[in-house]
Design a protein around this motif. Sequence first.
Motif, mmCIF file in Angstrom:
data_model
loop_
_atom_site.group_PDB
_atom_site.id
_atom_site.type_symbol
_atom_site.label_atom_id
_atom_site.label_comp_id
_atom_site.label_asym_id
_atom_site.label_seq_id
_atom_site.Cartn_x
_atom_site.Cartn_y
_atom_site.Cartn_z
ATOM 1 N N VAL A 50 5.826 10.035 -1.095
ATOM 2 C CA VAL A 50 4.785 9.023 -1.269
ATOM 3 C C VAL A 50 5.493 7.779 -1.770
ATOM 4 C CG1 VAL A 50 2.674 8.353 -2.473
ATOM 5 C CG2 VAL A 50 3.001 10.740 -1.779
ATOM 6 N N ALA A 51 5.350 6.698 -1.011
ATOM 7 C CA ALA A 51 6.051 5.463 -1.342
ATOM 8 C C ALA A 51 5.255 4.255 -0.874
ATOM 9 C CB ALA A 51 7.438 5.461 -0.699
ATOM 10 N N GLU A 52 5.617 3.127 -1.427
ATOM 11 C CA GLU A 52 4.954 1.863 -1.093
ATOM 12 C C GLU A 52 5.703 1.157 0.033
ATOM 13 O OE1 GLU A 52 3.822 -2.378 -3.218
ATOM 14 O OE2 GLU A 52 4.403 -0.688 -4.473
ATOM 15 N N PHE A 53 4.933 0.729 1.027
ATOM 16 C CA PHE A 53 5.461 -0.067 2.136
ATOM 17 C C PHE A 53 4.469 -1.188 2.411
ATOM 18 C CE2 PHE A 53 7.307 4.138 2.695
ATOM 19 C CZ PHE A 53 8.627 3.849 2.963
ATOM 20 N N LEU A 95 1.667 0.297 7.626
ATOM 21 C CA LEU A 95 1.841 1.610 8.239
ATOM 22 C C LEU A 95 3.024 1.591 9.202
ATOM 23 C CD1 LEU A 95 0.877 4.510 8.732
ATOM 24 C CD2 LEU A 95 -0.768 3.590 10.374
ATOM 25 N N GLY A 96 3.166 0.515 9.943
ATOM 26 C CA GLY A 96 4.292 0.385 10.871
ATOM 27 C C GLY A 96 5.626 0.428 10.157
ATOM 28 N N GLU A 97 5.723 -0.250 9.000
ATOM 29 C CA GLU A 97 6.967 -0.236 8.236
ATOM 30 C C GLU A 97 7.253 1.165 7.700
ATOM 31 O OE1 GLU A 97 8.561 -1.769 3.976
ATOM 32 O OE2 GLU A 97 7.553 -3.318 5.179
ATOM 33 N N ALA A 98 6.212 1.859 7.240
ATOM 34 C CA ALA A 98 6.391 3.221 6.734
ATOM 35 C C ALA A 98 6.855 4.146 7.854
ATOM 36 C CB ALA A 98 5.093 3.728 6.122
ATOM 37 N N MET A 117 0.839 -1.177 0.000
ATOM 38 C CA MET A 117 0.000 0.000 0.000
ATOM 39 C C MET A 117 0.887 1.244 0.000
ATOM 40 S SD MET A 117 -3.049 0.931 2.584
ATOM 41 C CE MET A 117 -4.020 2.370 2.274
ATOM 42 N N LEU A 118 0.316 2.339 -0.523
ATOM 43 C CA LEU A 118 1.048 3.599 -0.522
ATOM 44 C C LEU A 118 0.841 4.345 0.792
ATOM 45 C CD1 LEU A 118 0.310 4.968 -4.106
ATOM 46 C CD2 LEU A 118 2.376 3.816 -3.283
ATOM 47 N N TYR A 119 1.881 5.094 1.165
ATOM 48 C CA TYR A 119 1.842 5.919 2.377
ATOM 49 C C TYR A 119 2.448 7.269 2.053
ATOM 50 C CZ TYR A 119 0.694 1.598 4.648
ATOM 51 O OH TYR A 119 0.069 0.428 4.990
ATOM 52 N N ILE A 120 1.877 8.316 2.656
ATOM 53 C CA ILE A 120 2.434 9.650 2.515
ATOM 54 C C ILE A 120 3.185 9.992 3.793
ATOM 55 C CG2 ILE A 120 0.309 10.807 3.293
ATOM 56 C CD1 ILE A 120 1.027 13.038 1.219
ATOM 57 N N ILE A 121 4.378 10.469 3.611
ATOM 58 C CA ILE A 121 5.213 10.931 4.721
ATOM 59 C C ILE A 121 5.300 12.438 4.563
ATOM 60 C CG2 ILE A 121 7.488 10.828 5.803
ATOM 61 C CD1 ILE A 121 7.728 7.978 4.490
ATOM 62 N N TYR A 122 4.758 13.157 5.545
ATOM 63 C CA TYR A 122 4.664 14.611 5.498
ATOM 64 C C TYR A 122 5.447 15.164 6.680
ATOM 65 C CZ TYR A 122 2.440 19.191 4.962
ATOM 66 O OH TYR A 122 2.200 20.530 4.768
ATOM 67 N N GLU A 144 4.506 13.143 9.931
ATOM 68 C CA GLU A 144 3.242 12.409 9.900
ATOM 69 C C GLU A 144 3.342 11.335 8.832
ATOM 70 O OE1 GLU A 144 -0.435 14.838 9.917
ATOM 71 O OE2 GLU A 144 0.985 16.519 9.831
ATOM 72 N N VAL A 145 2.804 10.162 9.122
ATOM 73 C CA VAL A 145 2.762 9.061 8.149
ATOM 74 C C VAL A 145 1.323 8.574 8.095
ATOM 75 C CG1 VAL A 145 3.662 6.805 7.501
ATOM 76 C CG2 VAL A 145 5.132 8.424 8.746
ATOM 77 N N LYS A 146 0.768 8.563 6.893
ATOM 78 C CA LYS A 146 -0.632 8.169 6.737
ATOM 79 C C LYS A 146 -0.792 7.306 5.492
ATOM 80 C CE LYS A 146 -2.483 12.046 9.132
ATOM 81 N NZ LYS A 146 -3.411 11.765 10.138
ATOM 82 N N PRO A 147 -1.758 6.387 5.520
ATOM 83 C CA PRO A 147 -2.074 5.620 4.317
ATOM 84 C C PRO A 147 -2.536 6.573 3.214
ATOM 85 C CG PRO A 147 -3.179 4.691 6.229
ATOM 86 C CD PRO A 147 -2.604 5.993 6.655
ATOM 87 N N PHE A 148 -2.254 6.195 1.975
ATOM 88 C CA PHE A 148 -2.581 7.049 0.833
ATOM 89 C C PHE A 148 -3.110 6.174 -0.296
ATOM 90 C CE2 PHE A 148 -1.316 9.206 -3.146
ATOM 91 C CZ PHE A 148 -1.929 10.440 -2.959
ATOM 92 N N ARG A 149 -4.230 6.571 -0.851
ATOM 93 C CA ARG A 149 -4.788 5.854 -1.997
ATOM 94 C C ARG A 149 -4.695 6.760 -3.216
ATOM 95 N NH1 ARG A 149 -10.931 4.132 -2.216
ATOM 96 N NH2 ARG A 149 -11.111 6.046 -3.420
ATOM 97 N N GLN A 150 -3.851 6.395 -4.159
ATOM 98 C CA GLN A 150 -3.660 7.191 -5.360
ATOM 99 C C GLN A 150 -4.859 6.998 -6.286
ATOM 100 O OE1 GLN A 150 -0.011 6.389 -7.423
ATOM 101 N NE2 GLN A 150 -0.366 7.952 -8.957
ATOM 102 N N THR A 151 -5.460 8.108 -6.663
ATOM 103 C CA THR A 151 -6.580 8.075 -7.586
ATOM 104 C C THR A 151 -6.169 8.610 -8.954
ATOM 105 O OG1 THR A 151 -8.115 8.396 -5.754
ATOM 106 C CG2 THR A 151 -8.958 8.847 -7.954
ATOM 107 N N PHE A 152 -5.399 9.661 -8.983
ATOM 108 C CA PHE A 152 -4.884 10.240 -10.212
ATOM 109 C C PHE A 152 -3.384 10.360 -10.121
ATOM 110 C CE2 PHE A 152 -9.181 11.970 -9.934
ATOM 111 C CZ PHE A 152 -9.683 11.637 -11.171
ATOM 112 N N PRO A 153 -2.608 10.344 -11.135
ATOM 113 C CA PRO A 153 -2.972 9.892 -12.457
ATOM 114 C C PRO A 153 -3.172 8.394 -12.465
ATOM 115 C CG PRO A 153 -0.618 10.362 -12.411
ATOM 116 C CD PRO A 153 -1.191 10.693 -11.077
#
Length: 99
Positions: free
Chosen positions: A62-65, A68-71, A1-6, A90-99
């Motif tokens: 934004v990267a795949e891990f 959430l714990g691994e990210a 799954m993708l995660y955003i690290i902000y 902050e690290v949160k799950p991210f669902r890419q919709t576009f592109p």
Amino acid sequence: MLYIIYAHDHADSLQKRLSARPAHVARLQQLLDEGRLVLGGPMPAIDNEDPGPAGFSGSVIVAEFDSLGEARTWADADPYVAAGVYASVEVKPFRQTFP
């Protein structure tokens, strides 16, 4: 799954950022080589692609891990964290919709 690290930088952390940058970029290059990096980059502190001495206000990755714990573990081990560049991450799950 993708995660955003902000990540938000401490004020006046530009020199710390520049010192730790090679190690930070090497970790991102590894994610890219593994096909797991979607995007990553700094946020200029002013409205300019090259903010000069104004520096940066933070970073987004934004990267795949696998989880959430691994990210979070990956983000916590960033050289910018160790160097005192980041004030918070902050690290949160991210669902890419576009592109």
